[in-house]
Structures are given as C-alpha cells and as structure tokens.
Design a protein around this motif. Structure first.
Motif, PDB file in Angstrom:
ATOM      1  N   LEU A  70       0.846   7.243  -3.086  1.00 12.48           N
ATOM      2  CA  LEU A  70       1.700   6.979  -4.407  1.00 12.48           C
ATOM      3  C   LEU A  70       2.567   7.073  -4.696  1.00 12.48           C
ATOM      4  O   LEU A  70       3.291   8.257  -3.732  1.00 12.48           O
ATOM      5  N   ALA A  71       3.723   6.877  -5.024  1.00  8.92           N
ATOM      6  CA  ALA A  71       5.810   6.336  -5.303  1.00  8.92           C
ATOM      7  C   ALA A  71       5.418   7.791  -5.652  1.00  8.92           C
ATOM      8  O   ALA A  71       6.918   7.900  -4.945  1.00  8.92           O
ATOM      9  N   CYS A  72       4.625   8.294  -6.551  1.00  6.86           N
ATOM     10  CA  CYS A  72       6.089   9.509  -7.536  1.00  6.86           C
ATOM     11  C   CYS A  72       6.033  10.698  -6.400  1.00  6.86           C
ATOM     12  O   CYS A  72       6.978  11.457  -6.080  1.00  6.86           O
ATOM     13  N   SER A  73       5.128  11.102  -5.150  1.00  9.03           N
ATOM     14  CA  SER A  73       4.718  11.775  -4.319  1.00  9.03           C
ATOM     15  C   SER A  73       5.032  11.428  -2.272  1.00  9.03           C
ATOM     16  O   SER A  73       4.879  12.071  -2.189  1.00  9.03           O
ATOM     17  N   CYS A  74       5.716  10.308  -2.712  1.00  7.16           N
ATOM     18  CA  CYS A  74       6.492   9.696  -1.323  1.00  7.16           C
ATOM     19  C   CYS A  74       7.879  10.026  -1.064  1.00  7.16           C
ATOM     20  O   CYS A  74       8.559   9.796  -1.613  1.00  7.16           O
ATOM     21  N   LYS A  75       8.043  11.090  -0.708  1.00  6.34           N
ATOM     22  CA  LYS A  75       9.558  11.012  -0.264  1.00  6.34           C
ATOM     23  C   LYS A  75       9.299  10.953   1.703  1.00  6.34           C
ATOM     24  O   LYS A  75       9.016  12.239   2.535  1.00  6.34           O
ATOM     25  N   PRO A  76       9.754   9.921   1.559  1.00  4.22           N
ATOM     26  CA  PRO A  76       9.747   8.880   3.153  1.00  4.22           C
ATOM     27  C   PRO A  76       9.910  10.077   4.277  1.00  4.22           C
ATOM     28  O   PRO A  76      11.446  10.468   3.644  1.00  4.22           O
ATOM     29  N   LYS A  77       9.567  10.215   4.928  1.00  7.49           N
ATOM     30  CA  LYS A  77      10.646  10.915   6.402  1.00  7.49           C
ATOM     31  C   LYS A  77      11.129   9.206   7.367  1.00  7.49           C
ATOM     32  O   LYS A  77      11.331   9.849   8.173  1.00  7.49           O
TER      33      LYS A  77
END
Lengths: 325, 122
Positions: A70-77
């Motif tokens: 889900l793009a809205c809850s994706c804070k990529p590392k």
C-alpha cells in the motif's frame, strides 16, 4: 536518500514521505482514498526492491509474496521501482507443445515447454494466445519441483473456439504464445500447520492439483482436504493419483463428489461445496482454496466466511467463461 | 490529557478484530444483506474497515461526499432509515461481543449516526 522509480523517472523520497506522498508531490495521480492503510485503493507493486513489511500488513499473503504493497503506508528503507497494481506488463513467451494426454471424456492435459525461463506459482493462471489473437486463461496444474513442463487442464466447452482448437487441432511440437503467470490463488507456507480446505468442480481441479502438490512438497503438515465435484463420475479425473497421494500423506484427505443420482461405491453423493460444508461446518482458522464454476465459488466464498474463515484466508479462482466462447 | 476514543478502543487491532465479526453480522442480517449481493467481498471488507476506523474515531479521510456517492445507487434501491438502524445495531452488537463498555459503544454509535443523512442522500 531512497529513490523511487515510477514510469521511467527516478524521484527522491524524503524521510517522512510515503511512496504515495512522493509520487503525488511529483505530479502523479495515484488513486487513493483513506491514506491510512485501510481501503487498499493505492495498492502498488514493487517490481524491483522490497517494500517494508508495514506496507503489507493487511494484504493477502499471496499478494504480499508478489511484492504488492500500500503506497500510503510505505515509507521505503531502500530503493524501489514501482507500478500501479493492475498495470503490470505481462510478457508473452513462445511455448512448444510437448505432450497431450486425455484425462477424461472432456478434459485433456496439455504440457508446454517455454523457450525462455518461465517462473510461476502452481495455481496461478496464464493466457494462451492463438495466432489470430484469440486468447483464453488457463490455470497451471504442474509444480516446478516435479514437472519440467507447464501443464494445463483444458475442458472442451461446447462451441468453445479455444478449447475446441486445443483439443482437436493443436498437435505435439506445435507452438503457441502464452503470457507470464498471474493470479493470487496459490500456496504460501505461512503457518504450515494451518488446515487447508480445497474445493473444486470440473477442471477447477487444475489449480488445486498444483496447490495441493506444492503444499505437500513444501512440507505442509496441517490437514489438507480436497473435495472435487462433478455431475457424474466420468467428469472427475486424477482419481487414482489422488487416492495414491492419500496413502503417502496421512494429513491429506480426498473426497470425490458426484451430484447426480448415479453414485458408485467410493464416491460421495452431493455437490462438492455442500459436502465440504457439511463435514466442516466451522472453518475458523482454515485456509480455503476455491476453483471452478463461478456461482459455486461465489456462494462458497460467502458461506466459508460466514462459517468463520477469515477473508484473508480465502483464495478463489472462478472460471471466466467467455461470452463469445 | 485525555486519550482518544480510538486509543481507548484499542486502535487498529480493535478494528481488525471487529471487521470480520461486523461483516459477518451484516451478511447474515436478512433486513440488509440483499444490498450486499454480488459485491466483491474483499473490496467490501476494505470499505467496512475504513468505516469502522472512522466510527472508532481513528485516522480517516472519510467525507460526506464519499458517503453520498458511495450509497447513491443503494438509495435508489430503497435504502432507508430502517436499514441504517440495522447497520448501527450490528455495529453495537459487534462491540458488545468484543466486551467493549456500553459507554464506548454509545460514543461509536454517535459517530456512526453522524453519517445518516449523507448515507441516505438527504
């Protein structure tokens, strides 16, 4: 700084941004609604890199396994290359027919070998293309651990252009094009002690035959019970093979169901979905795979959910029968 | 500092616990289940979850317009106060099943109630 690649452009994602924020800030119109990881409108797929687990918490296990998030809850590392769910480009490859075997009066097994490496999960489907552009979807019944070929079970439909061609005209050594494998009805180990209920009608056995053997090959040790149904005994197939499997795996059970009045010994009278629910009226904690007639799949999905199965654990693959046949 | 309703209910875990129970109740309720025939169950469950998050006072972007647009086709099919009441009743029963106190159930019901006119297109 983490980079996000989307539609050929690379963007820098700031520490506090989600993938959705980042792409929106750069002028992309990504469908979204709740912005809190609930509605799943903003589902995307990472085609390169791995999304963080938080962005996949409420997704079906088979979607997560294919790197949907889900793009809205994706804070990529780490860096990601992403596409919108549903917009993935599925490559076509050429395959040669290496075997054709009759499974019963109406179903043949067609075994294909692709010229390029072909990755799939047993139970997924592919599209078969005829030279004139006609295409139909078929589920994959083989498993890569045991089969070198990709096996499809094709039922001949009355007036069905593709199935008639595959049955009557296509010969060994002929070539055709197939798409890459897609679909989210397949086995993931998850909890290997979870009970699995598999219900299929007619050639809906194809994906289940793949899923079942994949689960056994990967050491699933919860109960696995397959109910395969048809109007009459001649509509069933792989009966001996399935009975043999029950002898080798004590956690595997097989119930062939016949819905007409003529029910020989060794077969259970009734429709597969009804027989299954009668035996297992409570399905709390079960994982369920349903394949075949669309109406049976829809009804059983609802009834399985009402009987306690979680929606996340219900995998369904209804046949799509073309109105053009 | 007062804790929010959402925190007192148990946050996202509470929504997750409630959504299956709530959706099962709705699908088993003959007063309203015809409105859910033929819908994609996964999409519907996601919507139910968004609604529960909202009703539990959680983070959401629910707007009156979404509620209106989302239910307009059902209003044409006869969606009325009676059906709205049935949904609120199922919501309260879900929370009771999860041992939520009466006081919190009332708060949730009030938030749900605030959507009535939008849902019914008035």
């Amino acid at each position: 700084m983490v980079k996000i690649t989307f539609e050929g452009e690379r963007y820098t994602c700031t520490d506090s941004e989600s993938v959705l924020d980042c792409l929106t800030r750069h002028g992309h119109d990504i469908p979204s609604s709740c912005h809190s990881g609930v509605c799943q409108t903003c589902m995307m797929r990472a085609v390169n890199g791995n999304p963080p687990a938080e962005a996949q918490t409420d997704l079906k296990a088979t979607l997560a396994a294919q790197n949907y998030f889900l793009a809205c809850s994706c804070k990529p590392k780490s860096d990601l290359e992403v596409v919108l769910a549903g917009s993935e480009v599925v490559q076509r490859v050429t395959a040669r027919i290496v075997d054709k075997q009759t499974l019963n009066q109406e179903i043949v097994k067609i075994s294909l070998r692709c010229q390029q490496p072909f990755t799939y999960q047993p139970g997924q489907f592919l599209n078969v293309f005829r030279r004139d552009g006609l295409s139909r979807s078929y589920s994959i019944a083989s498993i890569p651990q045991e089969n070198e070929t990709i096996d499809l079970h094709v039922r001949k439909l009355e007036g069905g252009q593709m199935s008639t061609w595959l049955h009557d005209e296509l010969a060994i050594d002929d070539e055709l094009d197939v798409s890459g494998a897609t679909g989210d009805c397949f086995y993931v180990p998850g909890d290997p002690s979870q009970n699995l209920l598999l219900v299929g009608t007619g050639s809906g056995l194809a994906p289940l035959w793949g899923i079942l053997r994949d689960a056994l090959a990967r050491g699933h040790h919860g109960t696995i019970h397959l109910f395969h149904g048809s109007h009459s005994v001649v509509g069933l197939y792989l009966i001996d093979e399935l009975r043999t499997l029950t002898q080798h795996h004590e956690n595997f059970h097989y119930t062939p169901c016949v819905s007409s009045d003529d029910v020989p010994e060794g077969f259970t009278p009734g429709r597969a979905d009804q027989v299954a629910l009668k035996q297992y009226p409570k399905l709390d904690g079960w994982r369920i795979y349903l394949c075949g007639h669309p109406e049976m799949v829809a009804v059983l999905k609802r009834r399985a959910f009402l009987s306690g199965a979680s929606l996340q654990d219900i995998y369904a693959d209804p046949f799509v029968i073309s109105s053009q046949k | 500092m007062t804790t929010s309703l959402f925190e007192r209910l148990g946050g996202e875990a509470a929504v997750n616990a409630a959504v299956d129970i709530f959706y099962r109740k709705v699908l088993s309720d003959d007063r309203i289940n015809t409105f859910f025939e033929g819908v994609d169950m996964e999409k519907q469950a996601a919507k139910q979850k968004a609604f529960l998050t909202f009703a539990f006072g959680g983070p959401n972007n629910y707007t009156g317009k979404d509620m209106r647009d989302g239910h307009a086709h059902l209003v044409k099919q006869g969606l009325s106060d009676e059906h709205f009441d049935a949904v609120v009743e199922n919501l309260a029963a879900t929370l009771k099943e999860l041992n939520v106190s009466d006081e919190l159930v009332t708060e949730v019901a009030q938030i749900a109630e605030s959507t009535r006119n939008d849902v019914l297109g008035r």
